[in-house]
Scaffold this motif. Structure first.
Motif, PDB file in Angstrom:
ATOM      1  N   GLY A  79       0.817  -1.200   0.000  1.00 49.91           N
ATOM      2  CA  GLY A  79       0.000   0.000   0.000  1.00 49.91           C
ATOM      3  C   GLY A  79       0.858   1.261   0.000  1.00 49.91           C
ATOM      4  N   ARG A  80       0.246   2.369  -0.437  1.00 49.27           N
ATOM      5  CA  ARG A  80       0.940   3.657  -0.473  1.00 49.27           C
ATOM      6  C   ARG A  80      -0.025   4.769  -0.085  1.00 49.27           C
ATOM      7  NH1 ARG A  80       4.656   3.439  -6.030  1.00 49.27           N
ATOM      8  NH2 ARG A  80       6.049   1.760  -5.327  1.00 49.27           N
ATOM      9  N   LEU A  81       0.448   5.715   0.736  1.00 56.01           N
ATOM     10  CA  LEU A  81      -0.341   6.873   1.141  1.00 56.01           C
ATOM     11  C   LEU A  81       0.356   8.131   0.631  1.00 56.01           C
ATOM     12  CD1 LEU A  81      -1.267   4.576   3.075  1.00 56.01           C
ATOM     13  CD2 LEU A  81      -1.648   6.322   4.816  1.00 56.01           C
ATOM     14  N   TYR A  82      -0.458   9.082   0.113  1.00 61.44           N
ATOM     15  CA  TYR A  82       0.097  10.255  -0.570  1.00 61.44           C
ATOM     16  C   TYR A  82      -0.432  11.550   0.028  1.00 61.44           C
ATOM     17  CZ  TYR A  82       1.264   6.914  -4.308  1.00 61.44           C
ATOM     18  OH  TYR A  82       1.746   5.851  -5.033  1.00 61.44           O
ATOM     19  N   ASP A  83       0.311  12.628  -0.254  1.00 58.63           N
ATOM     20  CA  ASP A  83      -0.131  13.988   0.033  1.00 58.63           C
ATOM     21  C   ASP A  83       0.235  14.853  -1.163  1.00 58.63           C
ATOM     22  OD1 ASP A  83      -0.941  16.391   1.243  1.00 58.63           O
ATOM     23  OD2 ASP A  83       1.111  16.746   1.960  1.00 58.63           O
ATOM     24  N   ASN A  84      -0.776  15.189  -1.992  1.00 50.96           N
ATOM     25  CA  ASN A  84      -0.548  16.000  -3.204  1.00 50.96           C
ATOM     26  C   ASN A  84       0.576  15.430  -4.071  1.00 50.96           C
ATOM     27  OD1 ASN A  84      -2.579  17.898  -2.751  1.00 50.96           O
ATOM     28  ND2 ASN A  84      -1.248  19.134  -1.453  1.00 50.96           N
ATOM     29  N   GLY A  85       0.543  14.128  -4.253  1.00 53.13           N
ATOM     30  CA  GLY A  85       1.529  13.475  -5.103  1.00 53.13           C
ATOM     31  C   GLY A  85       2.796  13.068  -4.387  1.00 53.13           C
ATOM     32  N   ARG A  86       3.017  13.580  -3.172  1.00 54.61           N
ATOM     33  CA  ARG A  86       4.219  13.210  -2.410  1.00 54.61           C
ATOM     34  C   ARG A  86       3.961  11.930  -1.637  1.00 54.61           C
ATOM     35  NH1 ARG A  86       6.530  14.577   2.821  1.00 54.61           N
ATOM     36  NH2 ARG A  86       4.676  15.819   3.325  1.00 54.61           N
ATOM     37  N   LEU A  87       4.837  10.944  -1.818  1.00 56.96           N
ATOM     38  CA  LEU A  87       4.687   9.652  -1.149  1.00 56.96           C
ATOM     39  C   LEU A  87       5.039   9.800   0.330  1.00 56.96           C
ATOM     40  CD1 LEU A  87       4.129   6.607  -1.369  1.00 56.96           C
ATOM     41  CD2 LEU A  87       6.546   6.297  -1.983  1.00 56.96           C
ATOM     42  N   LEU A  88       4.091   9.454   1.208  1.00 60.41           N
ATOM     43  CA  LEU A  88       4.297   9.559   2.648  1.00 60.41           C
ATOM     44  C   LEU A  88       4.652   8.214   3.263  1.00 60.41           C
ATOM     45  CD1 LEU A  88       1.271  11.837   3.609  1.00 60.41           C
ATOM     46  CD2 LEU A  88       3.612  12.535   3.069  1.00 60.41           C
ATOM     47  N   LEU A  89       3.778   7.233   3.076  1.00 60.79           N
ATOM     48  CA  LEU A  89       3.990   5.893   3.613  1.00 60.79           C
ATOM     49  C   LEU A  89       4.027   4.898   2.461  1.00 60.79           C
ATOM     50  CD1 LEU A  89       1.603   5.862   6.716  1.00 60.79           C
ATOM     51  CD2 LEU A  89       4.080   6.132   6.712  1.00 60.79           C
ATOM     52  N   ASP A  90       5.027   4.049   2.492  1.00 59.41           N
ATOM     53  CA  ASP A  90       5.233   3.057   1.436  1.00 59.41           C
ATOM     54  C   ASP A  90       5.247   1.674   2.066  1.00 59.41           C
ATOM     55  OD1 ASP A  90       5.666   2.057  -1.055  1.00 59.41           O
ATOM     56  OD2 ASP A  90       7.732   2.739  -1.232  1.00 59.41           O
ATOM     57  N   ASP A  91       5.176   0.639   1.231  1.00 52.42           N
ATOM     58  CA  ASP A  91       5.222  -0.758   1.715  1.00 52.42           C
ATOM     59  C   ASP A  91       4.223  -0.978   2.845  1.00 52.42           C
ATOM     60  OD1 ASP A  91       7.357  -1.216  -0.048  1.00 52.42           O
ATOM     61  OD2 ASP A  91       8.789  -0.483   1.433  1.00 52.42           O
ATOM     62  N   PHE A  92       3.053  -0.350   2.736  1.00 50.91           N
ATOM     63  CA  PHE A  92       2.051  -0.421   3.797  1.00 50.91           C
ATOM     64  C   PHE A  92       1.316  -1.757   3.727  1.00 50.91           C
ATOM     65  CE2 PHE A  92      -2.370   0.502   5.192  1.00 50.91           C
ATOM     66  CZ  PHE A  92      -2.101   0.821   6.514  1.00 50.91           C
ATOM     67  N   SER A  93       1.277  -2.455   4.852  1.00 57.18           N
ATOM     68  CA  SER A  93       0.535  -3.714   4.933  1.00 57.18           C
ATOM     69  C   SER A  93      -0.276  -3.721   6.223  1.00 57.18           C
ATOM     70  CB  SER A  93       1.484  -4.917   4.898  1.00 57.18           C
ATOM     71  OG  SER A  93       2.391  -4.884   5.980  1.00 57.18           O
ATOM     72  N   ALA A  94      -1.452  -4.342   6.182  1.00 57.48           N
ATOM     73  CA  ALA A  94      -2.341  -4.373   7.346  1.00 57.48           C
ATOM     74  C   ALA A  94      -3.345  -5.488   7.181  1.00 57.48           C
ATOM     75  CB  ALA A  94      -3.049  -3.029   7.522  1.00 57.48           C
ATOM     76  N   ARG A  95      -3.891  -5.927   8.296  1.00 57.44           N
ATOM     77  CA  ARG A  95      -4.933  -6.953   8.239  1.00 57.44           C
ATOM     78  C   ARG A  95      -6.257  -6.379   7.745  1.00 57.44           C
ATOM     79  NH1 ARG A  95      -4.735 -10.757  13.647  1.00 57.44           N
ATOM     80  NH2 ARG A  95      -2.661 -11.657  13.338  1.00 57.44           N
ATOM     81  N   LYS A  96      -6.573  -5.182   8.259  1.00 60.55           N
ATOM     82  CA  LYS A  96      -7.890  -4.614   7.940  1.00 60.55           C
ATOM     83  C   LYS A  96      -7.813  -3.102   7.915  1.00 60.55           C
ATOM     84  CE  LYS A  96     -12.710  -4.706   9.553  1.00 60.55           C
ATOM     85  NZ  LYS A  96     -13.614  -5.206  10.611  1.00 60.55           N
TER      86      LYS A  96
END
Length: 315
Positions: A79-96
């Motif tokens: 998974g990946r989380l962004y802010d206006n195109g800027r990558l904040l969190l990468d390699d995101f994994s979670a159960r739910k």
């Protein structure tokens, strides 16, 4: 006899109907959750707000009782989380994860892992039980069994907050920071990710573990306390500044002063305008500067100094 068999058969039918009704009731009670309107398997879900990409989540299974903007995403990976195109969190994994694109919020529960990006510098690894990300506020709140690893520094806590805009991490009083042979606790801890600086405030306690010497004897533990500690960890060794009620204790020796500089590489502490004493005699030495050699267990006065000796009274 025929009437008897018919009576038995009727009773069996009634018992069967009663069992079916009770089973249906149990099934209805077990399925009181929201009705699923959408189900997707082995796919990628992306959240947008006003054309801006908020997150991208690869998932084994996705469902929603409303629409894809309000989705429950399970078994997330890459998974990946962004802010206006800027990558904040990468390699995101979670159960739910519960994703709400209109509110720009994403809530992860039951365990997560992520890599926190910070420009061209080495990323930071984060683990925890819960993550609540608000794209609008540019903040993430982490809770329960948090572990943050940045090269040689590890931080354990039960709660933390990330300010993605300022690239800072905030921790509370149950936080424990560890580096090789060193442990730090404080009521507040702030980590400046851009400049590799962490600042501890209120009830600061720094413990330097004893070292193994050539003759295999363990040297004494060093205890340091202060009101504030700021450390630059951009290099392989930390450079620390302690201020406000600085107190150092090691092997029966004690020193105190208003400010101290601690060089982690040299294992030396430079205490300004302080004094030191030791248990084996009654002398108190005041000096412009006191040098504490942690490895040698030695306290030395430098600059202008004066010594006071308290003589025992005759009875």
């Amino acid at each position: 006899m025929k009437k008897y068999y018919l009576l038995i058969a009727g009773l069996l039918i009634l018992l069967g109907a009663a069992w079916l009704l009770s089973s249906a009731g149990r099934l209805e009670a077990e399925n009181t959750g929201p009705e699923k309107k959408i189900e997707l398997a082995e796919t990628t879900v992306r959240g947008y707000k006003d054309g801006r990409l908020l997150w991208s989540l690869q998932s084994r299974y996705i469902w929603s009782a409303l629409n894809i903007d309000h989705a429950v995403v399970e078994n997330i990976y890459n998974g990946r989380l962004y802010d206006n195109g800027r990558l904040l969190l990468d390699d995101f994994s979670a159960r739910k994860v519960q994703a709400n694109a209109p509110q720009e919020r994403l809530y992860a529960d039951k365990g997560f892992r992520a890599t926190l990006r910070r420009g061209g510098q080495q990323p930071v690894s984060i683990w925890g039980e819960q993550l609540n990300y608000s794209a609008a506020a540019k903040r993430s709140t982490l809770q329960k069994k948090i572990l943050v690893v940045d090269r040689g520094t590890r931080i354990n806590a039960s709660k933390a907050e990330i300010d993605h805009a300022a690239q800072q991490l905030f921790f509370g009083k149950d936080t424990v920071l560890t580096r090789p042979d060193t442990t730090l606790t404080a009521d507040e801890l702030t980590v400046d990710l851009k400049n590799d600086i962490f600042t501890a405030r209120s009830n600061v306690r720094l413990t330097r573990e004893p070292e193994q010497t050539a003759n295999e004897l363990r040297r004494a533990k060093t205890l340091i306390s202060a009101d504030t500690l700021q450390a630059d960890v951009s290099g392989n060794f930390a450079q620390m500044t302690l201020s406000g009620n600085v107190f150092i204790e090691q092997a029966g020796k004690q020193a105190s002063g208003r400010q101290a500089l601690y060089n982690e590489k040299e294992n030396l502490i430079y205490l300004s305008d302080g004094e030191y004493s030791q248990a084996e005699n009654a002398a108190v030495v005041k000096a412009q500067k006191i040098i504490v050699d942690i490895a040698a267990e030695k306290f030395t006065a430098a600059g202008a100094a004066e010594a006071s000796i308290i003589l025992p009274r005759k009875q």
